[in-house]
Design a protein around this motif. Sequence first.
Motif, PDB file in Angstrom:
ATOM      1  N   THR A   1      51.462  33.712  37.784  1.00  0.00           N
ATOM      2  CA  THR A   1      51.554  35.063  38.321  1.00  0.00           C
ATOM      3  C   THR A   1      51.866  34.954  39.804  1.00  0.00           C
ATOM      4  O   THR A   1      51.882  33.845  40.372  1.00  0.00           O
ATOM      5  N   ILE A   2      52.154  36.051  40.456  1.00  0.00           N
ATOM      6  CA  ILE A   2      52.419  36.059  41.887  1.00  0.00           C
ATOM      7  C   ILE A   2      51.626  37.181  42.542  1.00  0.00           C
ATOM      8  O   ILE A   2      51.205  38.137  41.887  1.00  0.00           O
ATOM      9  N   THR A   3      51.424  37.050  43.852  1.00  0.00           N
ATOM     10  CA  THR A   3      50.754  38.071  44.641  1.00  0.00           C
ATOM     11  C   THR A   3      51.377  38.041  46.035  1.00  0.00           C
ATOM     12  O   THR A   3      52.363  37.323  46.260  1.00  0.00           O
ATOM     13  N   THR A   4      50.860  38.820  46.964  1.00  0.00           N
ATOM     14  CA  THR A   4      51.388  38.818  48.331  1.00  0.00           C
ATOM     15  C   THR A   4      50.256  38.597  49.325  1.00  0.00           C
ATOM     16  O   THR A   4      49.101  38.937  49.069  1.00  0.00           O
ATOM     17  N   SER A   5      50.606  38.013  50.483  1.00  0.00           N
ATOM     18  CA  SER A   5      49.647  37.843  51.563  1.00  0.00           C
ATOM     19  C   SER A   5      50.395  37.598  52.866  1.00  0.00           C
ATOM     20  O   SER A   5      51.334  36.788  52.902  1.00  0.00           O
ATOM     21  N   GLU A   6      50.006  38.313  53.909  1.00  0.00           N
ATOM     22  CA  GLU A   6      50.597  38.178  55.242  1.00  0.00           C
ATOM     23  C   GLU A   6      52.125  38.253  55.193  1.00  0.00           C
ATOM     24  O   GLU A   6      52.840  37.508  55.855  1.00  0.00           O
ATOM     25  N   GLY A   7      52.638  39.184  54.383  1.00  0.00           N
ATOM     26  CA  GLY A   7      54.077  39.443  54.346  1.00  0.00           C
ATOM     27  C   GLY A   7      54.892  38.468  53.535  1.00  0.00           C
ATOM     28  O   GLY A   7      56.129  38.452  53.657  1.00  0.00           O
ATOM     29  N   PHE A  57      38.725  33.289  37.124  1.00  0.00           N
ATOM     30  CA  PHE A  57      40.178  33.228  37.181  1.00  0.00           C
ATOM     31  C   PHE A  57      40.635  33.972  38.429  1.00  0.00           C
ATOM     32  O   PHE A  57      39.965  34.907  38.897  1.00  0.00           O
ATOM     33  N   PRO A  58      41.755  33.566  39.040  1.00  0.00           N
ATOM     34  CA  PRO A  58      42.225  34.189  40.285  1.00  0.00           C
ATOM     35  C   PRO A  58      42.810  35.570  40.036  1.00  0.00           C
ATOM     36  O   PRO A  58      43.434  35.824  39.004  1.00  0.00           O
ATOM     37  N   VAL A  59      42.601  36.463  40.996  1.00  0.00           N
ATOM     38  CA  VAL A  59      43.090  37.842  40.880  1.00  0.00           C
ATOM     39  C   VAL A  59      44.238  38.067  41.867  1.00  0.00           C
ATOM     40  O   VAL A  59      45.395  38.168  41.478  1.00  0.00           O
ATOM     41  N   VAL A  60      43.930  38.158  43.168  1.00  0.00           N
ATOM     42  CA  VAL A  60      44.955  38.322  44.207  1.00  0.00           C
ATOM     43  C   VAL A  60      44.488  37.603  45.472  1.00  0.00           C
ATOM     44  O   VAL A  60      43.315  37.270  45.615  1.00  0.00           O
ATOM     45  N   MET A  61      45.422  37.407  46.394  1.00  0.00           N
ATOM     46  CA  MET A  61      45.076  37.010  47.748  1.00  0.00           C
ATOM     47  C   MET A  61      44.792  38.272  48.561  1.00  0.00           C
ATOM     48  O   MET A  61      45.261  39.363  48.225  1.00  0.00           O
ATOM     49  N   HIS A  62      44.023  38.115  49.639  1.00  0.00           N
ATOM     50  CA  HIS A  62      43.881  39.232  50.569  1.00  0.00           C
ATOM     51  C   HIS A  62      45.257  39.502  51.172  1.00  0.00           C
ATOM     52  O   HIS A  62      45.916  38.576  51.664  1.00  0.00           O
ATOM     53  N   ASN A  67      45.161  38.521  55.024  1.00  0.00           N
ATOM     54  CA  ASN A  67      44.481  37.300  55.458  1.00  0.00           C
ATOM     55  C   ASN A  67      44.631  36.245  54.362  1.00  0.00           C
ATOM     56  O   ASN A  67      43.966  36.311  53.336  1.00  0.00           O
ATOM     57  N   SER A  68      45.498  35.267  54.586  1.00  0.00           N
ATOM     58  CA  SER A  68      45.789  34.274  53.558  1.00  0.00           C
ATOM     59  C   SER A  68      44.688  33.231  53.411  1.00  0.00           C
ATOM     60  O   SER A  68      44.831  32.300  52.616  1.00  0.00           O
ATOM     61  N   GLU A  69      43.597  33.382  54.153  1.00  0.00           N
ATOM     62  CA  GLU A  69      42.459  32.490  53.965  1.00  0.00           C
ATOM     63  C   GLU A  69      41.539  32.957  52.841  1.00  0.00           C
ATOM     64  O   GLU A  69      40.699  32.196  52.360  1.00  0.00           O
ATOM     65  N   ILE A  70      41.679  34.220  52.418  1.00  0.00           N
ATOM     66  CA  ILE A  70      40.738  34.809  51.469  1.00  0.00           C
ATOM     67  C   ILE A  70      41.426  35.065  50.138  1.00  0.00           C
ATOM     68  O   ILE A  70      42.477  35.704  50.075  1.00  0.00           O
ATOM     69  N   LEU A  78      51.769  39.603  34.983  1.00  0.00           N
ATOM     70  CA  LEU A  78      51.621  40.276  36.260  1.00  0.00           C
ATOM     71  C   LEU A  78      50.592  41.379  36.025  1.00  0.00           C
ATOM     72  O   LEU A  78      50.916  42.492  35.649  1.00  0.00           O
ATOM     73  N   LEU A  79      49.319  41.022  36.218  1.00  0.00           N
ATOM     74  CA  LEU A  79      48.221  41.929  35.876  1.00  0.00           C
ATOM     75  C   LEU A  79      47.685  42.691  37.077  1.00  0.00           C
ATOM     76  O   LEU A  79      47.071  43.739  36.924  1.00  0.00           O
ATOM     77  N   PHE A  80      47.901  42.146  38.291  1.00  0.00           N
ATOM     78  CA  PHE A  80      47.300  42.741  39.486  1.00  0.00           C
ATOM     79  C   PHE A  80      48.329  42.796  40.615  1.00  0.00           C
ATOM     80  O   PHE A  80      49.235  41.980  40.691  1.00  0.00           O
ATOM     81  N   SER A  81      48.132  43.768  41.489  1.00  0.00           N
ATOM     82  CA  SER A  81      48.915  43.857  42.706  1.00  0.00           C
ATOM     83  C   SER A  81      48.038  44.489  43.774  1.00  0.00           C
ATOM     84  O   SER A  81      46.876  44.831  43.522  1.00  0.00           O
ATOM     85  N   GLN A  82      48.600  44.636  44.997  1.00  0.00           N
ATOM     86  CA  GLN A  82      47.842  45.280  46.061  1.00  0.00           C
ATOM     87  C   GLN A  82      48.573  46.535  46.544  1.00  0.00           C
ATOM     88  O   GLN A  82      49.802  46.562  46.569  1.00  0.00           O
ATOM     89  N   PHE A  83      47.808  47.535  46.889  1.00  0.00           N
ATOM     90  CA  PHE A  83      48.336  48.763  47.483  1.00  0.00           C
ATOM     91  C   PHE A  83      47.730  48.872  48.872  1.00  0.00           C
ATOM     92  O   PHE A  83      46.540  49.155  49.011  1.00  0.00           O
ATOM     93  N   VAL A  84      48.537  48.599  49.895  1.00  0.00           N
ATOM     94  CA  VAL A  84      48.049  48.517  51.273  1.00  0.00           C
ATOM     95  C   VAL A  84      48.566  49.714  52.063  1.00  0.00           C
ATOM     96  O   VAL A  84      49.771  49.982  52.081  1.00  0.00           O
ATOM     97  N   LEU A  85      47.672  50.424  52.732  1.00  0.00           N
ATOM     98  CA  LEU A  85      48.100  51.545  53.562  1.00  0.00           C
ATOM     99  C   LEU A  85      48.810  51.019  54.808  1.00  0.00           C
ATOM    100  O   LEU A  85      48.509  49.927  55.283  1.00  0.00           O
TER     101      LEU A  85
END
Length: 421
Positions: free
Chosen positions: A265-271, A325-330, A333-336, A401-408
């Motif tokens: 799967t993929i996720t996003t972090s710090e652009g 199991f992993p969900v998403v990165m912050h 902040n790519s440390e979390i 692709l089960l999760f994503s982030q919605f960032v304001l």
Amino acid sequence: MDNQEMELEVLARLPLKSIARFRSTSKTWKRLIDSNFFRNFFISRNSSSSISWSIIQMQPHKLTLEIIGHHGCKTWGLTRSPGSLVSFFVERAIKKLLVLACTDGLVLLYAQATDGTPMYYVGNTLFQEWFRIPLPPFLSLQDLEILRTYDRFSDSGLVTKMQSGIVLSYKVVWFITRYDAQVDFAIYSSDTGTWETRNVTCIDSIVWYGMHNSIALNGILHWIHDKISSFIAYDFYGGHDDRLCSIVDFPDNGELHKLSRFRKTITTSEGSIVYFNEFRENGNLTLRVWRLVTYISSINAPEGQWQLIWDVSLASLIELSIDYFPVVMHPLNSEIIYLWSRGKNMLILFNLRTHAFRLHEETADDSSKCMDGCILSFNGCSEYMQMHNMVAIPLYGPNHLLFSQFVLPRWMQRLPRPQPN
């Protein structure tokens, strides 16, 4: 420091929720707050401040995709999570209402009228602005029904063009598989208020089946296929060249793939696009995280598309018998990294640098603070996690692709609308 500089400094210390109230009190405040100078000053001063965001589930749902929300963050100062802000009033009776996509503070909705007419809306949930997207003139209602019935149509794409923290424009993207095995994009642009079609020749149409959900980042949509060890990316703000379409191999293809534990799967972090997985080598378990650095593949060094940013032992979790199991990165902040414990039915926030972690249980009490100082809230998270299991034999189990982030966004923005003719 003169009075005006002092006003700017004090105002920039406030959350955007309070600044929005000041903006409506007088023309002087409105002129100051709407100026490019103050916007840039605020964003610069608060560049490291926490922002409200949500973990969203990638299945169409009624009025929210949010399963985990973050509020009380410094930049906005919201008392509710982003997902809870979605409210919608339609101009006619409906029998179905679905959230299709969320990105950069905008939401794409699908509504079906009682007579079966499909309606699409893009909205800014913070200001409760909604715009109805006209249907493509080159597709009849009967055409849409046939495409949907035979699974030749996906309508959940939404990408934006950002500048200085605000959305300048957006595009709604449908992909359509034709009966002659060709693939077309139907694209609505808020700049022009019109639809266009674009034939996609970069990949065989068979691969597009099973690719209904996507992740948007920097004007690019990313689709992960459930069978192949690659994902597809298309830049909708890069022009009309077919080179805008990229097929990106995962960094653990080959022998390393046999050692991985989870479905891809993929996720996003710090652009950036990020890929993670757990690997067992010589009896040791490590979590590895890669960042995508280029969409362009080199024949001599395909692995050069990715940068390994974390290779971490999870001994601290294993010692406590925590299966996860992993969900998403912050996203900021790519440390979390966010993990889910199946056995304990709890969310785990794990710091990849310090190896510190926190367990968060889904309760009715919204007072649980996470590592960035925001307050966590849950919305059917446990139920969704139980329905979906990322663990599988990777050689045979489907990717997901089960999760994503919605960032304001970091600044107040109005909904872009096409200019009247």
